[in-house]
Design a protein around this motif. Structure first.
Motif, mmCIF file in Angstrom:
data_model
loop_
_atom_site.group_PDB
_atom_site.id
_atom_site.type_symbol
_atom_site.label_atom_id
_atom_site.label_comp_id
_atom_site.label_asym_id
_atom_site.label_seq_id
_atom_site.Cartn_x
_atom_site.Cartn_y
_atom_site.Cartn_z
ATOM 1 N N LEU A 62 -19.122 19.546 16.103
ATOM 2 C CA LEU A 62 -17.948 20.163 16.119
ATOM 3 C C LEU A 62 -17.141 18.590 15.889
ATOM 4 N N GLN A 63 -17.497 17.345 15.406
ATOM 5 C CA GLN A 63 -17.124 16.376 14.903
ATOM 6 C C GLN A 63 -15.573 16.192 15.754
ATOM 7 N N PRO A 64 -15.408 15.758 16.866
ATOM 8 C CA PRO A 64 -14.499 15.501 16.825
ATOM 9 C C PRO A 64 -14.205 13.852 17.183
ATOM 10 N N GLU A 65 -12.731 14.087 17.063
ATOM 11 C CA GLU A 65 -11.969 12.050 16.535
ATOM 12 C C GLU A 65 -12.183 10.918 18.093
ATOM 13 N N GLN A 146 -15.064 2.608 11.590
ATOM 14 C CA GLN A 146 -15.880 3.214 10.866
ATOM 15 C C GLN A 146 -16.586 4.086 12.010
ATOM 16 N N ALA A 147 -15.719 4.049 13.001
ATOM 17 C CA ALA A 147 -15.398 4.461 14.346
ATOM 18 C C ALA A 147 -15.058 6.109 14.304
ATOM 19 N N GLY A 148 -15.549 7.514 14.760
ATOM 20 C CA GLY A 148 -15.018 8.813 14.772
ATOM 21 C C GLY A 148 -15.618 9.313 13.197
ATOM 22 N N SER A 149 -17.030 8.076 12.558
ATOM 23 C CA SER A 149 -17.417 9.161 11.278
ATOM 24 C C SER A 149 -18.909 9.737 10.976
ATOM 25 N N LEU A 150 -19.367 10.666 11.115
ATOM 26 C CA LEU A 150 -20.415 11.034 11.619
ATOM 27 C C LEU A 150 -21.647 11.424 9.913
ATOM 28 N N GLU A 151 -21.215 11.037 9.036
ATOM 29 C CA GLU A 151 -21.250 10.839 7.710
ATOM 30 C C GLU A 151 -22.682 10.051 7.582
ATOM 31 N N ASP A 152 -22.959 9.068 8.826
ATOM 32 C CA ASP A 152 -24.550 8.504 8.903
ATOM 33 C C ASP A 152 -25.462 9.267 9.207
ATOM 34 N N ILE A 153 -24.872 10.332 9.647
ATOM 35 C CA ILE A 153 -25.995 11.118 11.131
ATOM 36 C C ILE A 153 -26.465 12.259 11.019
ATOM 37 N N ARG A 154 -27.454 12.639 10.997
ATOM 38 C CA ARG A 154 -28.404 14.198 10.247
ATOM 39 C C ARG A 154 -29.104 14.390 12.057
ATOM 40 N N VAL A 155 -28.738 15.414 12.306
ATOM 41 C CA VAL A 155 -29.108 16.506 13.398
ATOM 42 C C VAL A 155 -29.974 17.559 12.706
ATOM 43 N N PHE A 156 -31.231 17.667 13.056
ATOM 44 C CA PHE A 156 -31.788 19.541 13.178
ATOM 45 C C PHE A 156 -32.677 19.913 14.111
ATOM 46 N N LYS A 157 -31.815 20.333 14.951
ATOM 47 C CA LYS A 157 -32.295 20.979 16.769
ATOM 48 C C LYS A 157 -31.706 19.853 17.341
ATOM 49 N N ASP A 158 -33.084 19.229 18.269
ATOM 50 C CA ASP A 158 -32.809 18.177 18.723
ATOM 51 C C ASP A 158 -33.707 16.626 18.172
ATOM 52 N N ILE A 159 -33.403 16.921 16.618
ATOM 53 C CA ILE A 159 -34.102 15.619 16.028
ATOM 54 C C ILE A 159 -32.807 14.544 15.454
ATOM 55 N N ARG A 160 -32.320 13.684 15.776
ATOM 56 C CA ARG A 160 -31.246 12.641 15.198
ATOM 57 C C ARG A 160 -31.676 11.917 14.350
ATOM 58 N N VAL A 161 -31.045 11.921 13.442
ATOM 59 C CA VAL A 161 -31.439 10.609 12.553
ATOM 60 C C VAL A 161 -30.642 10.230 12.281
ATOM 61 N N ASP A 162 -30.290 8.357 12.499
ATOM 62 C CA ASP A 162 -28.806 7.808 12.285
ATOM 63 C C ASP A 162 -29.489 6.861 11.167
ATOM 64 N N LEU A 163 -29.096 7.311 9.418
ATOM 65 C CA LEU A 163 -28.723 7.170 8.583
ATOM 66 C C LEU A 163 -28.786 5.386 8.610
ATOM 67 N N ARG A 164 -27.675 4.697 8.924
ATOM 68 C CA ARG A 164 -27.529 3.354 8.682
ATOM 69 C C ARG A 164 -28.616 3.172 9.780
ATOM 70 N N LYS A 165 -29.394 3.258 10.560
ATOM 71 C CA LYS A 165 -29.616 2.308 11.042
ATOM 72 C C LYS A 165 -31.364 2.650 10.453
ATOM 73 N N MET A 166 -31.392 4.111 9.884
ATOM 74 C CA MET A 166 -32.441 3.941 9.391
ATOM 75 C C MET A 166 -33.277 4.344 10.679
ATOM 76 N N LYS A 167 -32.944 5.371 11.984
ATOM 77 C CA LYS A 167 -33.970 5.116 13.227
ATOM 78 C C LYS A 167 -34.042 6.886 13.437
ATOM 79 N N VAL A 168 -35.332 7.331 13.971
ATOM 80 C CA VAL A 168 -35.094 8.884 14.091
ATOM 81 C C VAL A 168 -35.338 9.141 15.826
#
Length: 254
Positions: A62-65, A146-168
């Motif tokens: 839903l990407q709320p602010e 940078q707050a409110g931006s979800l551009e650095d996050i990818r989600v597939f089902k229960d997998i969450r990838v933080d692009l900025r931190k390269m964390k899965v």
């Protein structure tokens, strides 16, 4: 989970056209007790979503602010809708850089008012809608760039990838991947479910200068599946397409 969109019809507002909106998500098991805030937000052209429960995945979907969390006590004992019960919600919002306004009854507010909650502010409720609106406007104006931006996050089902931190993470638990496994997972997520041949994966993940055999793809997918607790027989994330290659298991991408 029930969802209601309280966005005001622009034609119903005198002399006001909602050409630009900001999205606010309200989590409340009893929406009637925050209805005055819903109405006030809608009247100021906020795009408001009211949900009864918080679930992982709803923030990137839903990407709320901003998020309003009703932590007032329920008539009957229940887990989740207290400040302590909302720990997962606050942690998720902090990860996604979404500020949270927490509504507390008078006793809880007095108990916690001097504590610090990163990314969140407390408000004693009930309060005048104007007071809540003032706090919301202030939180939106003062949040980090940078707050409110979800551009650095990818989600597939229960997998969450933080692009900025390269964390899965899988179901909130950190998954340690090699750089190649990380690139491979990200390539699948960005593929939107398209079938990926071994040649495509070799060219785009390993690069055109790689001269190894295509079996390196199968080996890495096997280890990636193992780390994600996936199965080739009953795949949840990566499906083998016989004679072609691989694809995501379904359209669980946000």
């Amino acid at each position: 989970m029930r969802e209601q969109n309280f966005m005001t019809d622009p034609s119903s507002q005198t002399g006001m056209l909602c050409s630009l909106t900001q999205r606010v998500m309200i989590i409340s098991p009893l929406p009637d007790r925050v209805r005055s805030l819903l109405v006030a937000l809608s009247a100021e052209c906020f795009d408001v979503f009211s949900l009864h429960e918080f679930n992982k995945g709803m923030l990137p979907a839903l990407q709320p602010e901003l998020l309003v969390y009703d932590a007032l006590p329920l008539p009957l004992p229940s887990e989740g809708h207290t400040l302590e019960g909302g720990a997962e919600l606050l942690a998720d919002a902090r990860d996604y850089h979404v500020p949270v306004l927490v509504l507390l009854d008078a006793p809880s507010f007095e108990e916690h008012k001097d504590e610090e909650f990163p990314g969140a502010e407390l408000l004693k409720w009930p309060a005048l809608p104007e007071e809540a609106l003032s706090r919301i406007h202030s939180m939106l104006e003062n949040r980090p760039a940078q707050a409110g931006s979800l551009e650095d996050i990818r989600v597939f089902k229960d997998i969450r990838v933080d692009l900025r931190k390269m964390k899965v993470e899988r179901s909130g638990v950190r998954v340690e991947l090699t750089k190649t496994e990380y690139d491979l997972l990200l390539y699948f997520i960005h593929s939107d479910g398209s079938v990926l041949t071994r040649e495509m994966l070799l060219d785009d993940v390993w690069g055109s200068q790689f001269y190894g055999g295509s079996n390196v793809v199968d080996v890495h997918i096997k280890t990636l599946r193992k780390k994600l607790k996936d199965s080739a027989v009953s795949p949840r994330y990566i499906v083998t397409v016989r004679g072609a290659g691989y694809r995501l298991a379904d359209d669980g991408l946000h």
